[in-house]
Design a protein around this motif. Structure first.
Motif, PDB file in Angstrom:
ATOM      1  N   MET A   1      16.127  24.979  17.162  1.00  8.47           N
ATOM      2  CA  MET A   1      15.481  25.329  15.880  1.00  8.47           C
ATOM      3  C   MET A   1      14.213  24.487  15.688  1.00  8.47           C
ATOM      4  O   MET A   1      14.304  23.265  15.658  1.00  8.47           O
ATOM      5  CB  MET A   1      16.515  25.051  14.776  1.00  8.47           C
ATOM      6  CG  MET A   1      16.095  25.394  13.390  1.00  8.47           C
ATOM      7  SD  MET A   1      16.047  27.159  13.034  1.00  8.47           S
ATOM      8  CE  MET A   1      17.682  27.483  12.472  1.00  8.47           C
ATOM      9  N   LEU A   2      13.059  25.150  15.614  1.00  6.45           N
ATOM     10  CA  LEU A   2      11.805  24.399  15.459  1.00  6.45           C
ATOM     11  C   LEU A   2      11.686  23.828  14.056  1.00  6.45           C
ATOM     12  O   LEU A   2      12.002  24.504  13.078  1.00  6.45           O
ATOM     13  CB  LEU A   2      10.613  25.336  15.663  1.00  6.45           C
ATOM     14  CG  LEU A   2      10.310  25.838  17.056  1.00  6.45           C
ATOM     15  CD1 LEU A   2       9.061  26.706  17.005  1.00  6.45           C
ATOM     16  CD2 LEU A   2      10.101  24.667  17.998  1.00  6.45           C
ATOM     17  N   LYS A   3      11.174  22.605  13.995  1.00  6.71           N
ATOM     18  CA  LYS A   3      10.978  21.974  12.679  1.00  6.71           C
ATOM     19  C   LYS A   3       9.498  22.100  12.308  1.00  6.71           C
ATOM     20  O   LYS A   3       8.619  21.668  13.068  1.00  6.71           O
ATOM     21  CB  LYS A   3      11.374  20.506  12.753  1.00  6.71           C
ATOM     22  CG  LYS A   3      12.855  20.327  12.927  1.00  6.71           C
ATOM     23  CD  LYS A   3      13.178  18.855  12.846  1.00  6.71           C
ATOM     24  CE  LYS A   3      14.616  18.625  13.239  1.00  6.71           C
ATOM     25  NZ  LYS A   3      14.861  17.275  13.672  1.00  6.71           N
ATOM     26  N   ILE A   4       9.263  22.667  11.132  1.00  3.86           N
ATOM     27  CA  ILE A   4       7.899  23.028  10.724  1.00  3.86           C
ATOM     28  C   ILE A   4       7.449  22.234   9.506  1.00  3.86           C
ATOM     29  O   ILE A   4       8.223  22.031   8.562  1.00  3.86           O
ATOM     30  CB  ILE A   4       7.844  24.535  10.341  1.00  3.86           C
ATOM     31  CG1 ILE A   4       8.367  25.429  11.472  1.00  3.86           C
ATOM     32  CG2 ILE A   4       6.451  24.948   9.883  1.00  3.86           C
ATOM     33  CD1 ILE A   4       7.502  25.516  12.697  1.00  3.86           C
ATOM     34  N   GLY A   5       6.165  21.851   9.523  1.00  5.22           N
ATOM     35  CA  GLY A   5       5.546  21.247   8.342  1.00  5.22           C
ATOM     36  C   GLY A   5       4.361  22.100   7.910  1.00  5.22           C
ATOM     37  O   GLY A   5       3.694  22.713   8.755  1.00  5.22           O
ATOM     38  N   ILE A   6       4.102  22.152   6.618  1.00  5.46           N
ATOM     39  CA  ILE A   6       2.958  22.927   6.124  1.00  5.46           C
ATOM     40  C   ILE A   6       2.030  21.996   5.343  1.00  5.46           C
ATOM     41  O   ILE A   6       2.471  21.290   4.431  1.00  5.46           O
ATOM     42  CB  ILE A   6       3.409  24.124   5.248  1.00  5.46           C
ATOM     43  CG1 ILE A   6       4.327  25.048   6.060  1.00  5.46           C
ATOM     44  CG2 ILE A   6       2.197  24.873   4.720  1.00  5.46           C
ATOM     45  CD1 ILE A   6       4.753  26.332   5.349  1.00  5.46           C
ATOM     46  N   ILE A   7       0.752  22.009   5.742  1.00  2.00           N
ATOM     47  CA  ILE A   7      -0.248  21.135   5.112  1.00  2.00           C
ATOM     48  C   ILE A   7      -1.202  22.008   4.306  1.00  2.00           C
ATOM     49  O   ILE A   7      -1.874  22.888   4.865  1.00  2.00           O
ATOM     50  CB  ILE A   7      -1.015  20.341   6.206  1.00  2.00           C
ATOM     51  CG1 ILE A   7      -0.018  19.533   7.054  1.00  2.00           C
ATOM     52  CG2 ILE A   7      -2.064  19.425   5.568  1.00  2.00           C
ATOM     53  CD1 ILE A   7      -0.558  19.119   8.409  1.00  2.00           C
ATOM     54  N   GLY A   8      -1.256  21.777   3.007  1.00  3.07           N
ATOM     55  CA  GLY A   8      -2.028  22.633   2.098  1.00  3.07           C
ATOM     56  C   GLY A   8      -1.075  23.667   1.525  1.00  3.07           C
ATOM     57  O   GLY A   8      -0.558  24.516   2.266  1.00  3.07           O
ATOM     58  N   CYS A   9      -0.818  23.560   0.235  1.00  2.00           N
ATOM     59  CA  CYS A   9       0.215  24.422  -0.380  1.00  2.00           C
ATOM     60  C   CYS A   9      -0.386  25.324  -1.449  1.00  2.00           C
ATOM     61  O   CYS A   9       0.080  25.361  -2.588  1.00  2.00           O
ATOM     62  CB  CYS A   9       1.327  23.558  -0.957  1.00  2.00           C
ATOM     63  SG  CYS A   9       2.114  22.539   0.294  1.00  2.00           S
TER      64      CYS A   9
END
Ligand code: NAD
Length: 346
Positions: free
Chosen positions: A1-9
């Motif tokens: 399972m890839l772990k994802i981060g999001i920058i800019g919301c």
């Protein structure tokens, strides 16, 4: 399972990145970061994961990949930091705001061995993919001319703000020229399989004003005449001053007929053969800004393509390397408009 981060919301995270990652069974969003902490917090509450209080702490965590969904001038520095931190990067378009930054992003991806993908989602629209296949099969002959358009009322309808960063040259760097033009420039390159070698452009601010009545500091219209490697010539018009129904259409006039894309309310692709045969295809619709901001969302396929690339270790068609051509054409358009002459694309 890839772990994802999001920058800019902001908006694109809200309507695309966060919902599309959360619907993908092969990944999990584990973190958000925004320079406005409440925005990251709101996303974490809705989609899970946590709100990080700095970019550094998010990049130091054990994420596999990040989406970079900030305002334009931050795309390159944040993508480069993320690649250096060993994360795969999906960066929103426009890739960056200078040619040097675009090249630095690609170099960093090569050095790190991680994927760098740019959110040029128009390549993944079903009718565009089918048109590319038909054209490459040779059944329509050779492209002689083309016209492509992306014209809508402007970013106010998208962000809900009349003085957002999209209208500020210091942060956006470009107006409609790159906001919309990078999609259509890349599309012509993708569908025809040919580079754009020359351009003659008018890039101008005709109508759009800030709440104080001053003209916006970026362009609201760009008119570009493109010459392809084969000598085919066509036009691209991108605009933030179409106050009617969004126009996202493309037509390719070929030696054996015409390919019409997203210019008909019922059919996303119509093939008109020179012998009079007409074949309409209903493959999908392009979701307009108005539909997306009012919750009518269809998946763009970009997030799935990014996740798939990583888990299968296969480079994507939307790689940073392949996005550089459209950016070079955008920079050539700026130069052409400034000098008032035709420019060879570098
Ligand atoms: N692929 C597409 O079709 C498409 C569509 C819309 C927007 N976009 C692109 O997505 C990007 C974001 O657009 P948007 O509509 O979401 O804008 P937005 O203003 O709604 O959101 C941007 C968010 O980024 C945050 N931010 C800005 N700089 C930051 C930084 N240095 N660090 C952390 N957070 C930062 C802001 O606080 C804001 O929440 C733009 O580059 C835009 O061109 C792409």
């Amino acid at each position: 399972m890839l772990k994802i981060g999001i920058i800019g919301c902001g908006k694109i995270t809200e309507v695309r990145h966060a919902p599309e990652y959360s619907e993908n069974p092969n990944c999990q969003i584990v973190g958000f970061f925004d320079m406005v902490p409440e925005k990251a917090q709101a996303m974490a509450e809705k989609y899970g994961g946590r709100a990080f209080d700095s970019l550094e702490s998010l990049l130091a965590s054990d994420l596999d990949a990040v989406s970079v969904c900030t305002a334009n001038i931050y795309h390159a520095p944040i993508s480069i930091l993320a690649l250096r931190a060993g994360k795969h990067v999906l960066c929103e378009k426009p890739m960056a705001t200078t040619r040097q930054d675009c090249e630095a992003m690609v170099e960093e991806a090569q050095k790190s061995g991680k994927f760098l993908m740019i959110g040029l989602n128009q390549r993944l629209a079903k009718a565009h993919m089918k048109a590319q296949e038909i054209l490459q099969s040779g059944e329509m002959g050779r492209v002689i001319t083309f016209e492509t358009k992306f014209c809508h009322p402007g970013p106010e309808g998208w962000t809900g703000s009349k003085d957002s960063w999209f209208l500020d040259k210091r942060i956006a760097s470009f107006g409609a020229l790159a906001d919309l033009g990078v999609h259509k420039t890349d599309l012509i390159y993708y569908i025809t399989g040919q580079k754009i070698v020359k351009t003659s452009a008018v890039v101008t601010t005709l109508d759009k004003k800030l709440p104080d009545g001053k003209p916006i500091s970026v362009d609201d219209n760009a008119f570009c005449i493109y010459t392809l490697e084969s000598g085919a010539v066509g036009t691209m018009h991108v605009s933030w001053t179409n106050y009617g129904v969004e126009d996202n259409s493309t037509k390719l006039y070929c030696t054996d007929g015409v390919i019409r894309l997203y210019d008909d309310p019922k059919y996303s692709l119509i093939i008109e053969k020179r012998n009079g045969d007409v074949t309409p295809y209903q493959l999908d619709f392009l979701t307009s800004n108005k539909e997306q901001t009012s919750g009518g969302r269809t998946s763009t396929g970009v997030i799935d393509a990014f996740v798939n690339s990583i888990i299968t270790n296969t480079p994507s068609a939307l790689s940073g390397e392949s996005a550089i051509h459209a950016m070079n054409v955008i920079f050539a358009n700026e130069e052409s408009a400034k000098l008032g002459k035709t420019i060879d694309v570098k």
